[in-house]
Design a protein around this motif. Structure first.
Motif, PDB file in Angstrom:
ATOM      1  N   CYS A 185      -0.444 -11.384  -1.604  1.00 45.42           N
ATOM      2  CA  CYS A 185       0.138 -11.259  -0.274  1.00 45.42           C
ATOM      3  C   CYS A 185      -0.328 -10.009   0.456  1.00 45.42           C
ATOM      4  O   CYS A 185       0.261  -8.930   0.323  1.00 45.42           O
ATOM      5  CB  CYS A 185       1.657 -11.285  -0.390  1.00 45.42           C
ATOM      6  SG  CYS A 185       2.259 -12.949  -0.695  1.00 45.42           S
ATOM      7  N   LYS A 212       1.793  -1.512   4.465  1.00 45.83           N
ATOM      8  CA  LYS A 212       2.887  -2.360   3.971  1.00 45.83           C
ATOM      9  C   LYS A 212       3.062  -3.596   4.837  1.00 45.83           C
ATOM     10  O   LYS A 212       3.433  -4.657   4.342  1.00 45.83           O
ATOM     11  CB  LYS A 212       4.207  -1.573   3.965  1.00 45.83           C
ATOM     12  CG  LYS A 212       4.278  -0.521   2.901  1.00 45.83           C
ATOM     13  CD  LYS A 212       5.597   0.245   2.995  1.00 45.83           C
ATOM     14  CE  LYS A 212       5.481   1.570   2.296  1.00 45.83           C
ATOM     15  NZ  LYS A 212       6.580   2.481   2.550  1.00 45.83           N
ATOM     16  N   GLU A 215       1.425  -6.682   3.669  1.00 44.18           N
ATOM     17  CA  GLU A 215       2.134  -7.329   2.556  1.00 44.18           C
ATOM     18  C   GLU A 215       3.400  -8.032   3.055  1.00 44.18           C
ATOM     19  O   GLU A 215       3.658  -9.182   2.691  1.00 44.18           O
ATOM     20  CB  GLU A 215       2.530  -6.243   1.545  1.00 44.18           C
ATOM     21  CG  GLU A 215       1.994  -6.491   0.152  1.00 44.18           C
ATOM     22  CD  GLU A 215       2.596  -5.539  -0.870  1.00 44.18           C
ATOM     23  OE1 GLU A 215       2.399  -4.318  -0.725  1.00 44.18           O
ATOM     24  OE2 GLU A 215       3.250  -6.024  -1.805  1.00 44.18           O
ATOM     25  N   ASN A 216       4.158  -7.330   3.881  1.00 48.69           N
ATOM     26  CA  ASN A 216       5.428  -7.897   4.375  1.00 48.69           C
ATOM     27  C   ASN A 216       5.171  -9.198   5.131  1.00 48.69           C
ATOM     28  O   ASN A 216       5.888 -10.189   4.940  1.00 48.69           O
ATOM     29  CB  ASN A 216       6.151  -6.910   5.306  1.00 48.69           C
ATOM     30  CG  ASN A 216       6.318  -5.541   4.665  1.00 48.69           C
ATOM     31  OD1 ASN A 216       6.212  -5.397   3.451  1.00 48.69           O
ATOM     32  ND2 ASN A 216       6.561  -4.537   5.494  1.00 48.69           N
ATOM     33  N   VAL A 219       4.208 -12.011   2.694  1.00 50.95           N
ATOM     34  CA  VAL A 219       5.370 -12.462   1.905  1.00 50.95           C
ATOM     35  C   VAL A 219       6.260 -13.355   2.774  1.00 50.95           C
ATOM     36  O   VAL A 219       6.721 -14.417   2.333  1.00 50.95           O
ATOM     37  CB  VAL A 219       6.160 -11.244   1.341  1.00 50.95           C
ATOM     38  CG1 VAL A 219       7.500 -11.673   0.764  1.00 50.95           C
ATOM     39  CG2 VAL A 219       5.331 -10.527   0.278  1.00 50.95           C
ATOM     40  N   VAL A 238       3.777  -7.041  -6.307  1.00 47.40           N
ATOM     41  CA  VAL A 238       4.514  -6.489  -5.152  1.00 47.40           C
ATOM     42  C   VAL A 238       4.364  -4.969  -5.169  1.00 47.40           C
ATOM     43  O   VAL A 238       4.658  -4.318  -6.163  1.00 47.40           O
ATOM     44  CB  VAL A 238       6.007  -6.870  -5.211  1.00 47.40           C
ATOM     45  CG1 VAL A 238       6.785  -6.158  -4.107  1.00 47.40           C
ATOM     46  CG2 VAL A 238       6.185  -8.379  -5.102  1.00 47.40           C
ATOM     47  N   SER A 240       4.773  -3.203  -1.766  1.00 50.74           N
ATOM     48  CA  SER A 240       5.575  -2.724  -0.636  1.00 50.74           C
ATOM     49  C   SER A 240       7.062  -2.954  -0.888  1.00 50.74           C
ATOM     50  O   SER A 240       7.511  -4.095  -1.026  1.00 50.74           O
ATOM     51  CB  SER A 240       5.188  -3.477   0.648  1.00 50.74           C
ATOM     52  OG  SER A 240       6.226  -3.361   1.618  1.00 50.74           O
ATOM     53  N   GLU A 242       9.304  -2.703   1.180  1.00 46.68           N
ATOM     54  CA  GLU A 242       9.905  -3.404   2.328  1.00 46.68           C
ATOM     55  C   GLU A 242       9.939  -4.923   2.097  1.00 46.68           C
ATOM     56  O   GLU A 242      10.814  -5.613   2.613  1.00 46.68           O
ATOM     57  CB  GLU A 242       9.115  -3.080   3.601  1.00 46.68           C
ATOM     58  CG  GLU A 242       9.289  -1.636   4.032  1.00 46.68           C
ATOM     59  CD  GLU A 242       8.284  -1.216   5.115  1.00 46.68           C
ATOM     60  OE1 GLU A 242       8.258  -0.024   5.428  1.00 46.68           O
ATOM     61  OE2 GLU A 242       7.536  -2.078   5.613  1.00 46.68           O
ATOM     62  N   ALA A 243       8.981  -5.424   1.335  1.00 47.10           N
ATOM     63  CA  ALA A 243       8.946  -6.866   1.058  1.00 47.10           C
ATOM     64  C   ALA A 243      10.100  -7.297   0.142  1.00 47.10           C
ATOM     65  O   ALA A 243      10.441  -8.482   0.078  1.00 47.10           O
ATOM     66  CB  ALA A 243       7.608  -7.244   0.434  1.00 47.10           C
TER      67      ALA A 243
END
Ligand SMILES: [Zn+2]
Length: 447
Positions: A185, A212, A215-216, A219, A238, A240, A242-243
């Motif tokens: 991701c 990030k 990635e967020n 995801v 994973v 980040s 934040e995800a």
């Protein structure tokens, strides 16, 4: 132990991991299966004293690269290194071998290449790339344990990333077989980072080049598609924090979402990574300390399901070891030998050992849903075991590395948790820092 009696053992320790607790027990196995567990020390049992006996670790994310890029890593070396680290089962990604594993023919090439070389058990994932949705059912029937896709360039051109449309074609097929789609991701919203081009040795410039947000966003897309197609989705590595919120919400909603992180995101922090040292380069990148503390918490509260190494080595030239150029270097960390010790070193102050052990054993076994009884010490289960000392520290040196290229960010670091011995199907396969047997691993496949 009777040396001629293959797959049989009788071992004792004061700390065996049984039913979620450490307790004294003698464990017996016959023909590779655990046959008896008793609380007392049996006179003919090998006594491991106060060492911990637990199920062998399952590493659900490694890149072995054979056939075709065997000069990067091969089955023989990677699986020896796994045993030395207490890992008894690994699952190989569909890249960076050549061919990549995106058709039944490619899988057959993998299986052929692996013959006679497996020191630990190995399963395979297939790949989802643009235009191969017609191959997925065949791969599923041939025994892959899941599928991998990328939402960003994978690093090699023969494994292109997928678009939303490609996923919408593939996911209904995967749903039919109940196999997870493992997603890398990162969803790029810019081409290249000028800061990194200007200053290619700067770790902070590398970190900023893969934010990030990438990635967020990825995801979020995978969760949306998982819901739409009722397709199990697994978020790999994973990084980040934040995800985590998105993953938590998806789980609360009852969606089929699982997620892993890797030891490198737990043990190292961006703030202390030296510039010009490409050993730490992986994608997504190792982020700041504050972020990484939240990843540790997420393992504690079940938002993240397990830990895997994402072992992805490359030769020294491709890793740009001499130039230290983080823009050009291969993004991958060699760590298959350190799943247990690096994870424990990172987590031992955060998590009890009873909560830690399932993150490497029971949880990945449950995710992989293989028809093999792995990940627990229980009568009838496979006698894949590791004996280790969680209090002992050691500093791995280059000469201790059993994987192909003798460099890794873990060398020279003091790690806590030393593996004494590893058993595969009841046979001692690693003891006193040596591989003690010929290759005995099997192909783990979906029945
Ligand atoms: Zn990977």
């Amino acid at each position: 132990m009777d040396k001629d009696n293959k797959g049989s053992l009788k071992i004792y320790s004061q700390r065996c991991f049984l039913e979620g607790r450490l307790m004294p027990a003698s464990i017996s196995a016959t023909e590779g299966k655990i046959t008896e567990i008793v609380p007392e020390k049996q006179p003919d049992a090998i006594d491991f004293g106060n060492a911990v006996i637990m199920p062998g670790c399952l590493d659900a994310h490694v890149h072995i690269n054979e056939p075709g890029r065997t000069d990067w890593e091969g089955f023989e070396t990677a699986t020896r290194a796994a045993l030395a680290g207490g890992t008894t089962s690994v699952v190989d990604m569909p890249l960076n071998s050549s061919p990549v594993t995106v058709s039944v023919k490619d899988l057959e090439a993998k299986v052929e290449a692996a013959k006679g070389k497996l020191h630990c058990h190995v399963g395979f994932y297939g790949g989802v790339i643009p235009g191969n949705s017609g191959e997925l059912a065949g791969l599923a029937k041939a025994g892959v344990l899941g599928f991998k896709c990328f939402l960003v360039h994978s690093g090699i051109d023969d494994f292109p990333n997928v678009s939303r449309q490609d996923l919408e074609e593939a996911m209904p097929v995967l749903d039919k077989f109940g196999l997870p789609l493992l997603a890398h991701c990162e969803f790029p919203d810019k081409e290249e980072s000028s800061a990194l081009i200007m200053n290619p040795k700067s770790y902070m410039a590398y970190l900023e080049s893969r934010p990030k947000k990438w990635e967020n966003d990825a995801v979020a897309l995978m969760i949306e598609l998982s819901e739409k197609f009722n397709c199990p989705v697994h978020i790999v590595h994973v990084s980040s924090a934040e995800a985590l919120i998105l993953i938590q919400k998806a789980k609360e909603k009852g969606l089929k979402i699982t997620a892993e992180t890797c030891p490198q995101y737990l043990l190292f922090d961006a703030e202390t990574i030296p510039d010009g040292n490409t050993l730490y380069k992986c994608a997504p990148p190792i982020r700041e300390k504050e972020n990484n503390l939240l990843l540790k918490k997420a393992l504690k509260n079940g938002i993240l399901d397990f830990i895997a190494t994402d072992h992805s080595p490359a030769p020294p030239e491709i890793k740009e070891l001499e130039s230290g150029n983080l823009a050009k270097a291969w993004g991958g960390i060699a760590g298959i030998q350190f799943l247990l010790s690096a994870s424990w070193t990172a987590l031992r102050d955060e998590i009890s050992i009873e909560k830690f052990i399932p993150l490497l054993t029971e949880n990945p076994a449950r995710f992989l849903k293989v028809d093999y009884k792995k990940g627990k010490i229980k009568t009838g289960y496979d006698a894949d075991l590791v004996v280790w000392n969680p209090e002992e520290t050691f500093v791995p040196q280059e000469e201790d590395l059993l994987f192909r290229h003798k460099f890794s960010p873990y060398t020279g670091k003091r790690l806590t948790g030393r593996v004494l011995s590893t058993y595969l199907a009841g046979n001692q396969v690693y003891y006193q820092q040596k591989i003690t047997s010929s290759p005995q691993g099997i192909w783990l496949r979906q029945a």
